[in-house]
Motif scaffolding. Sequence first.
Motif, PDB file in Angstrom:
ATOM      1  N   ALA A   6       0.984  -1.302   0.270  1.00 52.90           N
ATOM      2  CA  ALA A   6       0.054   0.129  -0.152  1.00 52.90           C
ATOM      3  C   ALA A   6       0.796   1.336   0.097  1.00 52.90           C
ATOM      4  O   ALA A   6       0.736   2.271  -0.656  1.00 52.90           O
ATOM      5  CB  ALA A   6      -1.046   0.149   1.052  1.00 52.90           C
ATOM      6  N   SER A   7       1.965   1.340   0.923  1.00 51.94           N
ATOM      7  CA  SER A   7       2.833   2.458   0.699  1.00 51.94           C
ATOM      8  C   SER A   7       3.349   2.659  -0.557  1.00 51.94           C
ATOM      9  O   SER A   7       3.645   3.919  -0.952  1.00 51.94           O
ATOM     10  CB  SER A   7       4.058   2.319   1.914  1.00 51.94           C
ATOM     11  OG  SER A   7       4.561   1.178   1.568  1.00 51.94           O
ATOM     12  N   ARG A   8       3.775   1.576  -1.320  1.00 51.50           N
ATOM     13  CA  ARG A   8       4.571   2.013  -2.373  1.00 51.50           C
ATOM     14  C   ARG A   8       3.552   2.406  -3.607  1.00 51.50           C
ATOM     15  O   ARG A   8       3.991   3.144  -4.353  1.00 51.50           O
ATOM     16  CB  ARG A   8       5.340   0.757  -3.024  1.00 51.50           C
ATOM     17  CG  ARG A   8       6.501   0.410  -2.212  1.00 51.50           C
ATOM     18  CD  ARG A   8       7.097  -1.081  -2.789  1.00 51.50           C
ATOM     19  NE  ARG A   8       7.574  -0.739  -4.022  1.00 51.50           N
ATOM     20  CZ  ARG A   8       7.725  -1.736  -4.936  1.00 51.50           C
ATOM     21  NH1 ARG A   8       7.511  -2.911  -4.607  1.00 51.50           N
ATOM     22  NH2 ARG A   8       7.874  -1.485  -6.132  1.00 51.50           N
ATOM     23  N   ILE A   9       2.243   1.927  -3.442  1.00 51.40           N
ATOM     24  CA  ILE A   9       1.512   2.240  -4.294  1.00 51.40           C
ATOM     25  C   ILE A   9       0.545   3.678  -4.052  1.00 51.40           C
ATOM     26  O   ILE A   9       0.459   4.209  -4.980  1.00 51.40           O
ATOM     27  CB  ILE A   9       0.308   1.319  -4.607  1.00 51.40           C
ATOM     28  CG1 ILE A   9       0.789  -0.084  -5.263  1.00 51.40           C
ATOM     29  CG2 ILE A   9      -0.790   1.813  -5.360  1.00 51.40           C
ATOM     30  CD1 ILE A   9       1.491   0.179  -6.526  1.00 51.40           C
ATOM     31  N   ILE A  10       0.197   3.617  -2.806  1.00 51.40           N
ATOM     32  CA  ILE A  10      -0.736   5.121  -2.656  1.00 51.40           C
ATOM     33  C   ILE A  10       0.190   6.119  -1.917  1.00 51.40           C
ATOM     34  O   ILE A  10      -0.186   7.379  -2.117  1.00 51.40           O
ATOM     35  CB  ILE A  10      -1.748   4.656  -1.367  1.00 51.40           C
ATOM     36  CG1 ILE A  10      -2.598   3.501  -2.218  1.00 51.40           C
ATOM     37  CG2 ILE A  10      -2.664   5.773  -1.109  1.00 51.40           C
ATOM     38  CD1 ILE A  10      -3.661   2.993  -1.402  1.00 51.40           C
ATOM     39  N   GLY A  11       1.443   5.738  -1.307  1.00 47.63           N
ATOM     40  CA  GLY A  11       2.340   6.876  -0.959  1.00 47.63           C
ATOM     41  C   GLY A  11       3.026   7.493  -2.022  1.00 47.63           C
ATOM     42  O   GLY A  11       4.283   7.669  -1.712  1.00 47.63           O
ATOM     43  N   LEU A  12       2.667   8.103  -2.830  1.00 46.83           N
ATOM     44  CA  LEU A  12       3.229   8.536  -4.008  1.00 46.83           C
ATOM     45  C   LEU A  12       3.162  10.183  -3.813  1.00 46.83           C
ATOM     46  O   LEU A  12       2.463  10.721  -3.003  1.00 46.83           O
ATOM     47  CB  LEU A  12       2.477   8.181  -5.415  1.00 46.83           C
ATOM     48  CG  LEU A  12       1.141   8.528  -5.494  1.00 46.83           C
ATOM     49  CD1 LEU A  12       1.063  10.015  -6.212  1.00 46.83           C
ATOM     50  CD2 LEU A  12       0.209   7.729  -6.414  1.00 46.83           C
ATOM     51  N   PRO A  13       4.405  10.839  -4.371  1.00 49.64           N
ATOM     52  CA  PRO A  13       4.308  12.207  -4.479  1.00 49.64           C
ATOM     53  C   PRO A  13       3.007  12.695  -5.044  1.00 49.64           C
ATOM     54  O   PRO A  13       2.606  12.695  -6.058  1.00 49.64           O
ATOM     55  CB  PRO A  13       5.608  12.484  -5.402  1.00 49.64           C
ATOM     56  CG  PRO A  13       6.243  11.340  -5.417  1.00 49.64           C
ATOM     57  CD  PRO A  13       5.317  10.262  -5.500  1.00 49.64           C
ATOM     58  N   PRO A  14       2.472  13.464  -3.903  1.00 49.83           N
ATOM     59  CA  PRO A  14       1.002  13.917  -4.325  1.00 49.83           C
ATOM     60  C   PRO A  14       0.886  15.031  -5.584  1.00 49.83           C
ATOM     61  O   PRO A  14       1.561  15.950  -5.483  1.00 49.83           O
ATOM     62  CB  PRO A  14       0.591  14.844  -3.043  1.00 49.83           C
ATOM     63  CG  PRO A  14       1.746  14.535  -1.840  1.00 49.83           C
ATOM     64  CD  PRO A  14       2.804  13.937  -2.603  1.00 49.83           C
ATOM     65  N   GLY A  15       0.278  14.658  -6.289  1.00 48.68           N
ATOM     66  CA  GLY A  15       0.074  15.584  -7.731  1.00 48.68           C
ATOM     67  C   GLY A  15       1.069  15.367  -8.811  1.00 48.68           C
ATOM     68  O   GLY A  15       0.883  16.026  -9.601  1.00 48.68           O
ATOM     69  N   ARG A  16       2.146  14.566  -8.465  1.00 43.31           N
ATOM     70  CA  ARG A  16       3.169  14.518  -9.416  1.00 43.31           C
ATOM     71  C   ARG A  16       2.904  13.973 -10.635  1.00 43.31           C
ATOM     72  O   ARG A  16       3.177  14.727 -11.567  1.00 43.31           O
ATOM     73  CB  ARG A  16       4.299  13.719  -8.612  1.00 43.31           C
ATOM     74  CG  ARG A  16       5.613  13.410  -9.817  1.00 43.31           C
ATOM     75  CD  ARG A  16       6.442  14.602 -10.115  1.00 43.31           C
ATOM     76  NE  ARG A  16       7.462  14.546 -10.904  1.00 43.31           N
ATOM     77  CZ  ARG A  16       8.521  14.012 -10.661  1.00 43.31           C
ATOM     78  NH1 ARG A  16       9.192  13.769  -9.662  1.00 43.31           N
ATOM     79  NH2 ARG A  16       9.466  14.010 -11.721  1.00 43.31           N
ATOM     80  N   PHE A  17       2.021  12.829 -10.709  1.00 41.75           N
ATOM     81  CA  PHE A  17       1.862  12.223 -11.700  1.00 41.75           C
ATOM     82  C   PHE A  17       0.210  12.068 -11.804  1.00 41.75           C
ATOM     83  O   PHE A  17      -0.475  11.766 -11.020  1.00 41.75           O
ATOM     84  CB  PHE A  17       2.294  10.724 -11.879  1.00 41.75           C
ATOM     85  CG  PHE A  17       3.793  10.462 -11.620  1.00 41.75           C
ATOM     86  CD1 PHE A  17       4.437  11.100 -12.755  1.00 41.75           C
ATOM     87  CD2 PHE A  17       4.384  10.222 -10.559  1.00 41.75           C
ATOM     88  CE1 PHE A  17       6.066  10.979 -12.659  1.00 41.75           C
ATOM     89  CE2 PHE A  17       5.801  10.031 -10.495  1.00 41.75           C
ATOM     90  CZ  PHE A  17       6.587  10.719 -11.277  1.00 41.75           C
ATOM     91  N   LYS A  18      -0.417  12.507 -12.855  1.00 46.80           N
ATOM     92  CA  LYS A  18      -1.929  12.680 -13.210  1.00 46.80           C
ATOM     93  C   LYS A  18      -2.047  11.998 -14.285  1.00 46.80           C
ATOM     94  O   LYS A  18      -1.655  11.966 -15.581  1.00 46.80           O
ATOM     95  CB  LYS A  18      -2.219  14.139 -13.057  1.00 46.80           C
ATOM     96  CG  LYS A  18      -3.719  14.470 -13.222  1.00 46.80           C
ATOM     97  CD  LYS A  18      -4.046  15.688 -13.131  1.00 46.80           C
ATOM     98  CE  LYS A  18      -5.708  15.845 -12.898  1.00 46.80           C
ATOM     99  NZ  LYS A  18      -6.466  15.290 -11.686  1.00 46.80           N
ATOM    100  N   LEU A  19      -3.277  11.006 -14.001  1.00 47.74           N
ATOM    101  CA  LEU A  19      -3.855  10.340 -15.172  1.00 47.74           C
ATOM    102  C   LEU A  19      -5.100  10.986 -15.692  1.00 47.74           C
ATOM    103  O   LEU A  19      -5.751  11.264 -14.893  1.00 47.74           O
ATOM    104  CB  LEU A  19      -4.371   8.752 -14.644  1.00 47.74           C
ATOM    105  CG  LEU A  19      -4.909   7.907 -15.489  1.00 47.74           C
ATOM    106  CD1 LEU A  19      -4.188   7.253 -16.599  1.00 47.74           C
ATOM    107  CD2 LEU A  19      -5.780   6.855 -14.725  1.00 47.74           C
TER     108      LEU A  19
END
Length: 225
Positions: A6-19
């Motif tokens: 979960a940390s690797r999938i959801i703990g991403l830099p906020p707003g860095r990559f947008k789909l």
Amino acid sequence: MEPASASRIIGLPPGRFKLIPVTTPAQREQVHRLRYQIYCLEYPFENPSQFPGGLEYDEYDTHSVHRLIFDHHTEQAIGTVRLILPLHDRPALSFPIQSIHSHPLLRNPDILNRAAEVSRFAISKSARSLHHVGIHQTFSASLLTVKLLKGVVQMSREYGISDLFAVMEPSLLRLLASRFAFHFNPIGPPVDYHGMRHPCHANLNRLLERTKRENFAVWSFIGGN
């Protein structure tokens, strides 16, 4: 290879990559320009001389929908995936996989009218080495891959798709299953299609049920519920 946590999938830099969904001509041009970069320049998949305008496309784009991933730090499109939708008046001519394989599923109109082919699932080489801005390469590749999977699920639901086809490299087929619990089933032996690839199929509901059992973090992130 351990499943993504979960940390690797959801703990991403906020707003860095947008789909984002591709809804405008300008966004569609970005899709084709990114595909040219990946499939004509970075990998020996298509002949760049066939696309003098620097935009890679084919006849299936006329009945496809797309997602893009943007990196807001660089303001560049770095990933894309398309879903080729069925031709309801010509279901047997809907998908590229039908030109290389003759499995009964690919001739069944009850399946084909609610099926789609996942295609041009691609991340640029530049996005695979983000460690120079503080993001580990393995993390970035995993994050972008799972974002593209989210795009596949989103588009499938928007267009009433119940079954997915794909033609995948063996390494991608293994990666999706082992790291993300996203299981496609080969429907025949590998075929020589720009290198050896597996024709594959998955029922979306069954696929997501299995993902939920095996990797709840990925299932939650891609919108499995």
